[in-house]
Design an enzyme around this catalytic site. Structure first.
Site, PDB file in Angstrom:
ATOM      1  N   LYS A  13      46.814  44.480  41.138  1.00 27.66           N
ATOM      2  CA  LYS A  13      45.632  44.125  40.588  1.00 27.66           C
ATOM      3  C   LYS A  13      45.888  44.351  39.064  1.00 27.66           C
ATOM      4  CE  LYS A  13      44.808  42.855  43.489  1.00 27.66           C
ATOM      5  NZ  LYS A  13      44.173  41.416  43.959  1.00 27.66           N
TER       6      LYS A  13
ATOM      7  N   ASP B 131      40.265  37.003  43.201  1.00 31.33           N
ATOM      8  CA  ASP B 131      41.194  36.952  42.118  1.00 31.33           C
ATOM      9  C   ASP B 131      40.749  36.032  41.288  1.00 31.33           C
ATOM     10  OD1 ASP B 131      43.778  38.305  41.367  1.00 31.33           O
ATOM     11  OD2 ASP B 131      44.037  36.193  41.181  1.00 31.33           O
TER      12      ASP B 131
ATOM     13  N   GLU C  69      39.180  36.576  37.338  1.00 33.06           N
ATOM     14  CA  GLU C  69      39.988  36.037  36.008  1.00 33.06           C
ATOM     15  C   GLU C  69      39.030  35.270  35.151  1.00 33.06           C
ATOM     16  OE1 GLU C  69      44.308  35.569  38.242  1.00 33.06           O
ATOM     17  OE2 GLU C  69      42.898  33.649  37.973  1.00 33.06           O
TER      18      GLU C  69
END
Length: 583
Positions: free
Chosen positions: A235, A298, A302
């Site tokens: 992460k 994810d 972002e």
């Protein structure tokens, strides 16, 4: 235990919630078209309805996937942890666990790491160091395409043809027992048929991103059934994975938390391979997920608070503060530096509520106004991003952009006056103790962070994933790099997928905050007390406190302009490029 992806109901239930909200808001928006305040009231009512139905469906989804996250590990002991009333299993890392790595990697003699982007240098070096410390006869080999410009940097890090630790991609694939696929996501989309075909039966395919699953789903194909398919997803960007691993050598481990998943278990020990891999790259703790849940959270994260939102946000805040009469240097300090300095450091060690509690009464009032006005607009964009990721549209966008790099490579993002002139000047004269905790900036930032959190929760993601993808990665891995050298040093040390997403969505956050949130504040519109009270009492604070208890005692240290700390071959880059993936 064989793992499966999240139930398809996750997609359908999530879409039905959004459809219901739109159906409710459309007539209200038409009815109150003449009044901004009434339109905002209508939107808030719809959002509250969305939250209520979303929470119910979130609970259903968590219950549906709970049994999928109870991994069958024989080497490593799992630990039950309470995250705000939801029990999850985690695995603790640390160098004292390295003695278990030989058993976890039993039968694996060669690990092939494909690529040399953000993650590959860090993971390859960390695994090589961990195997050596565990006295294991396992060779880590880098696989690159013939003529790759990255070969020279890999050699500087000790991977060479002479030692058999540097080779051509498909040769390395065919010779490896564990193939860790760390080429760019766009390259994976083009090359996966050849890579899968070259793997040995019974070998393990290791992914650090669930992106490939999304590509396979779009293409209507699946993984070979005679191989293991596992995931270990740090992460944080690759340079931070390496830097904290190096810093943690004297404190029984410090690094970046990892999620892990088992998509296929052909050999019966895939879960132990995955957990061993996570511990080997330095994870303080590893938590279970699925490939589908990982790539959604994810790619989404972002584009939201981790990269895209924070970039767009600070651009707008700087403009706002200068318009209000601040000097350029003070505006930079109160926007960028405030986030990367005291706000991030406080959240990292004490949580989001601690930022609010540090403020005086006037500051709390300003925080509430900024939070209430920003939360709804941020949720709007966050929901759009998640739906684009879940539908496969964002994955297609990344692949298409990668195919255009020969004509349209990614441009630079740190050459504007804000970053090149003001930012460098402020950093050169910086005194950490003098960086202000600006309450307006804190309200906007935390509102956007909470929007990122709430969408993930409504979509059924577990708290371990939510806290790491929306909060910990931002404060412990990414923001320190913007603090050191500016926005490009943070964004462009990440993957192509992250870099593209940040560039695409940062202007959207900048625009919606400027056009909606700040206008509402300047027009002195009524404060949405419900939004603020929900933040103050949100269960995510308890979940984050649990994560903080497992936090290593080391803060990442990376040097600014002119320093070599954490920079160079196998570490953070200061020059960035993008190239087409050739099949």
């Amino acid at each position: 235990m064989a793992m499966h992806t999240l139930p398809s109901a996750m997609v359908h239930m999530g879409c039905s919630v959004q459809t219901q909200a739109v159906a409710q808001t459309t007539p209200l928006r038409t009815q109150f078209a003449g009044s901004r305040q009434l339109r905002r009231a209508a939107v808030r009512a719809a959002q509250r309805s969305l939250k209520t139905s979303g929470r119910k469906q979130s609970l259903q989804l968590r219950n549906a996937v709970k049994e999928l996250l109870e991994f069958d590990t024989k080497v490593f002991e799992k630990e039950k942890v309470d995250f705000a009333g939801a029990e999850e299993f985690i695995y603790r890392g640390g160098r004292d666990k390295y003695k278990l790595l030989p058993q976890a990697f039993k039968g694996i003699k060669k690990v092939g790491v494909l690529g040399w982007g953000s993650q590959a240098p860090a993971q390859a070096q960390n695994l090589r160091d961990s195997f050596a410390e565990a006295d294991m006869d396992v060779k880590v080999t880098i696989g690159l395409r013939k003529g790759s410009k990255s070969a020279e940097e890999a050699k500087q890090c000790g991977f060479t043809e002479e030692q058999g630790t540097l080779g051509e991609v498909l040769d390395v694939v065919g010779d490896s027992d564990l193939v860790i696929l760390l080429i760019s996501d766009a390259a994976q989309a083009n090359l996966y048929p050849r890579i899968l075909a070259a793997m040995k039966p019974g070998a393990t395919l290791g992914l650090s991103h669930g992106f490939l699953l999304g590509v396979l789903k779009n293409d209507g194909v699946d993984f070979r059934d005679d191989i293991n398919v596992v995931l270990v997803a740090p992460k944080g960007m690759g340079p931070s994975v390496r830097r904290l691993y190096e810093q943690g050598k004297s404190v029984n481990g410090a690094g970046i938390n990892c999620s892990f998943a088992v998509q296929q278990d052909a050999t019966g020990n895939a879960a132990d391979i995955a957990v061993g891999w996570a511990i080997g790259v330095g994870a303080p703790f590893a938590f279970g997920t699925t490939l589908e849940s990982e790539y959604r959270s994810d790619i989404y994260g972002e584009r939201c608070i981790l990269l895209g939102a924070v970039h767009g946000m600070v651009e707008g805040l700087f403009r706002r503060f200068t318009r209000q009469g601040m000097s350029e240097d003070d505006a930079f300090k109160n926007s960028v530096e405030s986030i990367t300095g005291p706000i991030s450091k406080t959240i990292s060690t004490q949580g989001m509520l601690a930022v609010y509690e540090k403020l005086d009464d006037a500051g709390k009032k300003t925080f509430k106004e900024a939070y209430a006005a920003s939360h709804g607009p941020a949720m709007d964009i966050c929901y759009e991003i998640y739906e684009d990721v879940a539908s496969g549209n964002e994955i297609k966008s990344v692949v298409q952009a990668g195919d255009r790099f020969d004509r349209f490579p990614m441009g630079k993002i740190d050459q504007t006056y804000l970053w090149k002139e003001v930012g460098q000047r402020v950093r050169a004269a910086r005194k950490e103790e003098d960086i202000p905790l600006n309450p307006f900036t804190a309200g906007v930032y935390i509102a956007t962070m909470m929007a990122t959190v709430q969408v993930l929760r409504e979509k059924g993601h577990p708290y371990s994933e939510i806290c790491n993808e929306s909060i910990i990665e931002a404060t412990d891995s990414l923001n320190p790099y913007m603090h050191a050298r500016g926005v490009a040093f943070m964004v462009d040390n990440c993957s192509y997928t992250a870099r593209l997403g940040s560039r695409k969505w940062a202007p959207r956050f900048d625009y919606i905050l400027e056009q909606q949130a700040y206008v509402a504040i300047d027009n002195h519109e009524k404060l949405d007390e419900d939004s603020v009270n929900e933040f103050l009492n949100d269960p995510v604070h308890k979940a984050l406190a649990t994560c903080s208890q497992m936090r290593p005692p080391v803060d990442i240290s990376v040097g600014g302009e002119g320093s070599t700390e954490g920079v160079g071959a196998g570490a953070a880059r200061i020059e960035y490029s993008s190239s087409v993936a050739r099949a």
